[in-house]
Design an enzyme around this catalytic site. Structure first.
Site, short mmCIF file in Angstrom:
data_model
loop_
_atom_site.label_atom_id
_atom_site.label_comp_id
_atom_site.label_asym_id
_atom_site.label_seq_id
_atom_site.Cartn_x
_atom_site.Cartn_y
_atom_site.Cartn_z
CG PHE A 1 50.46 43.67 42.76
CD1 PHE A 1 50.94 43.45 41.48
CD2 PHE A 1 49.17 43.27 43.06
CE1 PHE A 1 50.15 42.84 40.52
CE2 PHE A 1 48.37 42.66 42.11
CZ PHE A 1 48.87 42.44 40.83
CG ASP B 1 43.68 35.77 42.69
OD1 ASP B 1 43.35 34.64 43.09
OD2 ASP B 1 44.74 36.33 43.00
N GLY C 1 51.61 41.81 50.00
CA GLY C 1 50.78 41.07 49.06
C GLY C 1 51.53 40.73 47.78
CB THR D 1 42.06 50.97 48.35
OG1 THR D 1 42.67 50.34 49.49
CG2 THR D 1 42.80 50.57 47.09
CG HIS E 1 37.86 48.11 18.32
ND1 HIS E 1 38.47 46.91 18.05
CD2 HIS E 1 38.42 48.57 19.48
CE1 HIS E 1 39.34 46.63 19.00
NE2 HIS E 1 39.33 47.63 19.89
CG LEU F 1 47.61 47.77 56.89
CD1 LEU F 1 46.49 48.19 55.94
CD2 LEU F 1 47.08 47.70 58.32
#
Length: 645
Positions: A398, A507, A396, A459, A136, A393
């Site tokens: 994904f 989201d 979701g 995570t 850029h 768990l």
């Protein structure tokens, strides 16, 4: 540091944290070596170099080029043109100096000096991996590249480079896809405001005390022992500081595990850092000792509260804000003033002096260490063989999410990305940036496993799971107003941090927040919706699109911004105060798009008073620019909490 190749005083341009704040221009002493380009404070009167402010490793540089001046730039900044050093990884904010997610802009004093530095840098980087093919040629300003008007900071450049041993050809230097836009009428040309003094804070060479023990996870890490002192050697990475222990050992430590060695409260057992009112009451009632007490951070920044359990009158918890006199003395009861908080606590351990009881028993939470940014310094690619899968768990957007262990001892959540659900290559680049984001109200991304398929996202693990499920099933039947408002405060502070990094969630909802074992709420999955490959998700007609959390500008024009996140936050507050009800539960998606665009808004929940509902309503204003910022929302919720205490 190895011998310097070049040294020069330059003006460094910082990126603003918010679109409304001015750009920052500071003189820095730059030193170029074979390994890095580093910049320092300096004393102009004595001509001496002072503390290190940051650096960029030579091996991470992808492009070195001249950059066109900004529109409306002060004349003294226009000539000569600036140089940009574009790195492969996100850098962090350190005491007001910002590298942001890529370009580092520097203004040289003359064209000759600029060309000398560009030439030398190109020689050093010519064998680097991943040299850019495009860049850029103009500045990133207010969320947009001035050259091509792209609104994604990591977007590919618009000007082609012809690489020849690290040099771009003269032909490529003449090409530019678009000219910068002229300034808008709303932003007239004006000189920069006076530069505010840099805030005091941590600095290289200071002594810190470990609040928590830390076991090294990579060969570059340094072991921390709780309450021992360490000397900081380098702070160029905001999340991992290089330090030396008293034996002379050096290595990287997580910066959120240490505090500056001064007369703070951290060394006292009665101080429970980052604990809210609900958590304090739960801890005191678990100990169940008459006169049990602790000192915690108040909901208002910089203030403290004493929480005290008394068994008289049926037993209850009382909360006393520590006040200050005009002279800066501390008190709980008038006429009993003290120079320090420890002196105040010591006095009230022997005298009730107006409280329901004296402070008899110290109650300590034995705080768990906070999450580190990554599982070790420079550790973002995780070996899947080091992961142990324990239980599923849930599933979701994904793919499947599992609870597991890293190296057999550290709790983690592992998101197994379903093939075809995500633009994987784009996400992997983004993950390097997302790992640098660290806040107590964000779920920490530890790393990724990208060498196999499916890829894994690793995570922090939060034991109380999804906020939506927690609202519906995990809370008591009669949650207190303070409990609900504390949840909203947690989310607002996590989002205010993302806002300061110019990060859009896209989201935000209760289903995309998690709750830890102490009841603290953390935002997760920020920015992931950009990498969804499901057309049904990105269409406002389909059932997967977050229609119920979207403002009119998203429903009608798919225009996402931090202000669309604000709207979603208002809906999330509504979810909290209805204990997890579905927004607009009697309407389908098509009806929602039509009626919200016409002015329909969610009703006031029974558990929300007028002041709380006014906060929600301020998030649902038709005009996006009239909605508050997350910083403003966090302060508003903080003030309301302080009043309730």
């Amino acid at each position: 540091m190895s011998d310097s190749i070049l040294e020069q005083i330059f003006i460094k341009r910082s990126q603003q944290k918010k679109k409304t704040s001015p750009l920052n221009y500071k003189e820095r002493w730059f030193i170029l070596t074979q390994e890095k380009i580093a910049y320092y404070d300096f004393d102009p009167d004595k001509g001496k170099r002072k503390g290190l402010r940051g650096h960029v490793d030579i091996e991470k540089i992808k492009c070195v080029e001249a950059v066109q001046p900004e529109p409306n730039c002060p004349q003294e900044r226009i000539e000569p043109e600036s140089t940009t050093f574009d790195t492969t990884s996100s850098n962090s904010v350190s005491q007001g100096v910002v590298y942001d997610e890529g370009p580092l802009y520097i203004f040289a004093k003359s064209e000759d000096i600029r060309d000398q530095w560009i030439k030398k840098l190109k020689e050093l980087v010519r064998f680097n991996k991943d040299l850019m093919q495009k860049y850029h040629p103009c500045f990133w300003v207010d969320g947009v590249w001035l050259c091509c008007q792209q609104e994604v900071k990591q977007a590919m450049g618009c000007k082609v480079l012809d690489h020849k041993n690290g040099f771009a050809s003269k032909a490529s230097q003449r090409r530019c896809s678009r000219k910068p836009l002229p300034p808008t009428p709303k932003e007239p040309s004006r000189p920069l405001p006076p530069e505010p003094p840099e805030p005091a804070g941590p600095s290289v060479g200071m002594t810190v005390i470990a609040e928590y023990s830390y076991t090294p996870k990579t060969f570059q890490d340094l072991e921390l022992r709780k309450d021992e002192e360490y000397t900081i050697l380098d702070m160029s990475d905001d999340n991992w500081w290089r330090a030396r222990d008293k034996l002379g050992n050096e290595g990287y430590i997580p910066s959120n595990y240490v505090v500056e060695a001064k007369n703070g409260l951290e060394k006292f057992n009665w101080y429970c850092k980052n604990m809210n009112r609900s958590q304090a009451e739960q801890l005191l009632k678990t100990e169940n000792k008459d006169g049990g007490f602790l000192v915690r951070d108040s909901s208002k920044a910089g203030k403290y509260t004493v929480s005290l359990l008394t068994k008289s009158g049926g037993g209850s918890c009382r909360h006393y804000n520590i006040c200050t006199t005009a002279q800066g003395q501390f008190y709980l009861a008038e006429k009993h003033n003290f120079e320090t908080i420890p002196e105040l606590i010591n006095y009230h351990q022997h005298n009730a002096a107006g409280m329901v009881s004296r402070l008899k028993y110290i109650v300590s939470n034995q705080a768990q260490p906070p999450s580190t940014t990554g599982l070790g310094y420079g550790e973002w690619e995780i070996d899947p063989r080091s992961l142990t899968f324990i239980k599923e768990l849930g599933t979701g957007q994904f793919g499947v999410v599992k609870y597991g262990k890293w190296q057999g001892q550290h709790d983690v959540a592992i998101k197994m990305i379903k093939e075809g659900s995500m633009s994987e290559d784009d996400f992997i680049e983004e993950a390097k940036i997302m790992m640098k984001l660290r806040h107590e109200n964000l779920v920490q991304l530890y790393g990724v496993c990208t060498k196999q398929r499916p890829i894994y996202i690793v995570t922090e693990f939060l034991s109380n799971g999804c906020l939506l499920t927690y609202l519906r099933e995990g809370l008591t039947q009669h949650p207190t107003p303070i409990q609900l408002l504390e949840m909203c405060k947690d989310v607002s502070e996590g989002m205010a941090y993302l806002e300061s990094k110019q990060y859009i969630h896209r989201d935000l909802a209760a289903r995309n927040c998690l709750v830890d074992g102490n009841g603290t709420v953390k935002v997760t999955d920020f920015g992931l919706s950009r990498y969804v490959l499901d057309d049904e998700y990105t269409s406002s007609v389909g059932s997967k699109f977050p229609v119920r959390w979207s403002p009119p500008e998203v429903l009608l024009y798919c225009k996402f911004s931090s202000k669309s996140d604000i709207w979603a936050y208002g809906v999330l507050m509504w979810e909290v105060y209805t204990l997890g009800r579905l927004p607009y539960e009697r309407l389908n998606n098509t009806e929602i798009v039509d009626q919200v665009s016409r002015g329909l808004r969610l009703f006031r929940p029974q558990l929300a008073n007028e002041r709380v509902y006014s906060i929600m309503s301020s998030c649902w204003l038709d005009k996006a620019d009239e909605r508050p910022t997350f910083q403003e929302l966090a302060l508003t919720v903080q003030d309301l909490l302080y009043e309730l205490q």
